[in-house]
Design a protein around this motif. Structure first.
Motif, PDB file in Angstrom:
ATOM      1  N   PHE A 175       0.806  -1.220   0.000  1.00  0.00           N
ATOM      2  CA  PHE A 175       0.000   0.000   0.000  1.00  0.00           C
ATOM      3  C   PHE A 175       0.845   1.278   0.000  1.00  0.00           C
ATOM      4  CE2 PHE A 175      -2.206  -3.455   2.199  1.00  0.00           C
ATOM      5  CZ  PHE A 175      -3.262  -3.638   1.320  1.00  0.00           C
ATOM      6  N   GLU A 176       2.126   1.109  -0.235  1.00  0.00           N
ATOM      7  CA  GLU A 176       2.995   2.274  -0.302  1.00  0.00           C
ATOM      8  C   GLU A 176       2.775   3.041  -1.608  1.00  0.00           C
ATOM      9  OE1 GLU A 176       6.718   0.274   0.262  1.00  0.00           O
ATOM     10  OE2 GLU A 176       6.697   0.613   2.432  1.00  0.00           O
ATOM     11  N   PRO A 177       2.985   4.367  -1.631  1.00  0.00           N
ATOM     12  CA  PRO A 177       3.506   5.153  -0.511  1.00  0.00           C
ATOM     13  C   PRO A 177       2.431   5.432   0.540  1.00  0.00           C
ATOM     14  CG  PRO A 177       3.072   6.582  -2.371  1.00  0.00           C
ATOM     15  CD  PRO A 177       2.828   5.179  -2.854  1.00  0.00           C
ATOM     16  N   LEU A 178       2.856   5.362   1.791  1.00  0.00           N
ATOM     17  CA  LEU A 178       1.971   5.643   2.907  1.00  0.00           C
ATOM     18  C   LEU A 178       2.225   7.061   3.420  1.00  0.00           C
ATOM     19  CD1 LEU A 178       2.238   2.190   4.679  1.00  0.00           C
ATOM     20  CD2 LEU A 178       0.253   3.096   3.478  1.00  0.00           C
ATOM     21  N   VAL A 179       1.636   7.392   4.549  1.00  0.00           N
ATOM     22  CA  VAL A 179       1.823   8.719   5.138  1.00  0.00           C
ATOM     23  C   VAL A 179       3.251   8.806   5.669  1.00  0.00           C
ATOM     24  CG1 VAL A 179       0.965  10.352   6.843  1.00  0.00           C
ATOM     25  CG2 VAL A 179      -0.612   8.711   5.779  1.00  0.00           C
ATOM     26  N   PRO A 180       4.010   9.826   5.278  1.00  0.00           N
ATOM     27  CA  PRO A 180       5.400   9.931   5.753  1.00  0.00           C
ATOM     28  C   PRO A 180       5.462  10.345   7.222  1.00  0.00           C
ATOM     29  CG  PRO A 180       4.809  11.847   4.455  1.00  0.00           C
ATOM     30  CD  PRO A 180       3.640  10.895   4.358  1.00  0.00           C
ATOM     31  N   SER A 181       6.669  10.414   7.741  1.00  0.00           N
ATOM     32  CA  SER A 181       6.929  10.954   9.085  1.00  0.00           C
ATOM     33  C   SER A 181       6.636   9.973  10.205  1.00  0.00           C
ATOM     34  CB  SER A 181       6.136  12.246   9.320  1.00  0.00           C
ATOM     35  OG  SER A 181       6.374  13.186   8.302  1.00  0.00           O
ATOM     36  N   THR A 182       6.789   8.680   9.949  1.00  0.00           N
ATOM     37  CA  THR A 182       6.690   7.701  11.024  1.00  0.00           C
ATOM     38  C   THR A 182       8.034   7.010  11.211  1.00  0.00           C
ATOM     39  OG1 THR A 182       5.943   5.945   9.528  1.00  0.00           O
ATOM     40  CG2 THR A 182       4.247   7.299  10.565  1.00  0.00           C
ATOM     41  N   ILE A 183       8.349   6.713  12.477  1.00  0.00           N
ATOM     42  CA  ILE A 183       9.657   6.170  12.856  1.00  0.00           C
ATOM     43  C   ILE A 183       9.427   4.989  13.782  1.00  0.00           C
ATOM     44  CG2 ILE A 183      11.855   6.696  13.989  1.00  0.00           C
ATOM     45  CD1 ILE A 183      10.995   9.739  13.521  1.00  0.00           C
ATOM     46  N   GLN A 184      10.132   3.891  13.550  1.00  0.00           N
ATOM     47  CA  GLN A 184      10.013   2.720  14.434  1.00  0.00           C
ATOM     48  C   GLN A 184      11.266   2.531  15.282  1.00  0.00           C
ATOM     49  OE1 GLN A 184       8.319   2.156  11.135  1.00  0.00           O
ATOM     50  NE2 GLN A 184       6.627   2.742  12.475  1.00  0.00           N
ATOM     51  N   VAL A 185      11.048   2.143  16.525  1.00  0.00           N
ATOM     52  CA  VAL A 185      12.140   1.835  17.452  1.00  0.00           C
ATOM     53  C   VAL A 185      11.940   0.418  17.974  1.00  0.00           C
ATOM     54  CG1 VAL A 185      12.441   4.254  18.128  1.00  0.00           C
ATOM     55  CG2 VAL A 185      10.882   2.783  19.436  1.00  0.00           C
TER      56      VAL A 185
END
Length: 470
Positions: A175-185
């Motif tokens: 489903f990309e591109p998705l909403v930008p500006s997310t970060i995983q830790v």
């Protein structure tokens, strides 16, 4: 109650295969020789198919059915509300059921989480909270704060924003591109702590578990620094992370996260779509683990699945800038806070109090844990973890080394054998490989020791057969 006749079942199968698009389903599985499982009714903790076969609902529908199936009083509450006022949107107008439910939820929520915005689902709640965080910072003079931090393998929903926050690459790629500006830790998978910390921490006792928790929390601070503190709006965390197999927080984890959020002026969103409304023995998981969120997202157990409803609960501080003349949260849903759903939720909460369900969960949680831990004598069972009535059983190829299965082995083991076999043996639960392969359990909150024992016996039988195939 009469189940479907053979003729009725055949007609439903044909119609389902021709017209019904199932969710998260490989439709090629079902052909002329393989039927779609057809559940026609529920009673207590049990489900029944169109042939009359009984199954233990070991997943609570989908982490949803808190008070159990077949509660006629919930259907009656819906009918009474529909006869009085079947619909009214919460767009500049109110109706009593929504007001009463908002007041009641605020009374259960920790601290000053007093403002309730209704949605229809968990995904909508997650999406709403992100938009709320961005708008809040725009109103308070920090318009650059829009990014979100979440955890690896965490699931937060299917809408574009919620899916963007989700930390499962395999679900996102199509489903990309998705909403930008997310970060995983990093998540808090203590069973894999040595791998996550590159060998720095191997959890063997309470002290090392706490060190791992502080390490995992500090990854959030590092991510905020790397992204730029003036750009990060929120951190999304489940009290017990679902995907990957029920990761509870190590001691001190949430307290350290709260400190980090305060330090950088970042909102702490407690995603409790699963963990709220009794799943961990409290109305909210944040209460269970003693931390104070800025926002709680929820759905599922708020109505025990008897009607669709979700909610975002925010602090008075979050609401304050929206009380300024001319300010508005330009967001909403036609059916958010639907009168019928709100009435069902109120009756559902009545049942919680009348039957003392929270205490029931707290009283039986250790028995549920110890019953499932009996499975650790099977070579295929690497770890049993969870909290309250919410558990994951991680399956391994080699327990001594914690070696997991390859993607192909996992597919063959989980979906080719275990999942179908458990259902065949009368247990509806979830075999999941979003991360390492696990079996997830989340029975209705009315379940007790005898039910746990029956669940364990079915699991033991099927997992013993799976072990023999290795």
């Amino acid at each position: 109650m009469r189940e479907n006749t053979a003729e009725e079942s055949a007609r439903l199968q044909s119609a389902a295969k021709d017209h019904l698009w199932l969710h998260f389903t490989q439709h090629g599985t079902y052909n002329d020789d393989v039927d779609i499982p057809m559940i026609v009714r529920g009673e207590g903790i049990n489900l029944f198919d169109d042939r009359g076969k009984k199954y233990i609902d070991g997943l609570g529908g989908l982490f949803t059915s808190q008070v159990g199936h077949g509660r006629t009083e919930l259907g009656q509450a819906a009918a009474e509300q529909a006869a009085k006022l079947e619909f009214m949107p919460l767009w500049s107008y109110a109706h009593p059921a929504a007001v009463q439910l908002a007041e009641r939820i605020a009374g259960y929520a920790p601290g000053d989480l007093n403002r309730v915005f209704f949605t229809n689902s968990g995904s909508e709640s997650v999406e709403t909270a992100w938009k709320l965080a961005k708008k809040y910072f725009k109103l308070t003079g920090k318009p650059g704060k829009h990014k979100v931090i979440s955890r690896s393998t965490a699931y937060h929903g299917t809408t574009h924003g919620a899916l963007s926050i989700t930390g499962i690459a395999g679900l996102k790629q199509d489903f990309e591109p998705l909403v930008p500006s997310t970060i995983q830790v990093s998540n808090t998978n203590a069973y894999r702590a040595k791998e996550l910390t590159a060998g720095a921490i191997d959890v063997t006792d309470e002290q090392s578990l706490e060190r791992f928790g502080l390490w995992a929390a500090d990854q959030i601070a590092l991510a905020i620094e790397n992204a730029g503190p003036d750009t990060v709006a929120a951190v999304y965390l489940e009290p017990v992370q679902n995907a990957g197999g029920c990761f509870p927080p190590p001691p001190g984890y949430f307290q350290r996260v709260r400190e980090i959020c305060d330090q950088y002026d970042v909102l702490l969103v407690s995603d409790e779509v699963i963990c709220a409304f009794g799943r961990l023995g409290e109305m909210f998981g944040a209460t269970h683990f003693d931390y104070q969120p800025d926002i709680i997202t929820t759905a599922k157990g708020i109505t025990s699945g008897y009607s669709p409803l979700g909610a975002v609960i925010a602090t008075d501080r979050i609401m304050e800038p929206f009380l300024t003349p001319g300010a508005m949260f330009g967001h909403g849903y036609t059916f958010g806070g639907h009168p019928v759903s709100a009435a069902v939720a109120l009756k559902n909460l009545d049942i919680f109090e009348e039957e003392n369900l929270l205490e029931h969960v707290r009283s039986n949680a250790q028995t549920f844990r110890s019953t499932l831990e009996k499975l650790l004598d099977l070579p295929i069972v690497g770890d049993v973890r969870g909290e309250g009535y919410f558990y994951g059983i991680e399956l391994v190829k080699d327990r001594a080394t914690k070696e997991s299965f390859t993607a192909e082995e996992s597919k063959t083991l989980l979906h080719g054998f275990i999942s179908n076999k458990l259902f065949e043996e009368g247990l509806y639960c979830r075999a999941d490989d979003r991360g390492d392969p696990v079996i997830q359990l989340s029975p209705p909150l009315i379940a007790g020791p005898a039910d746990f024992a029956e669940i364990e016996q079915i699991l033991r039988n099927v997992l013993s057969q799976a072990s023999a195939k290795l």
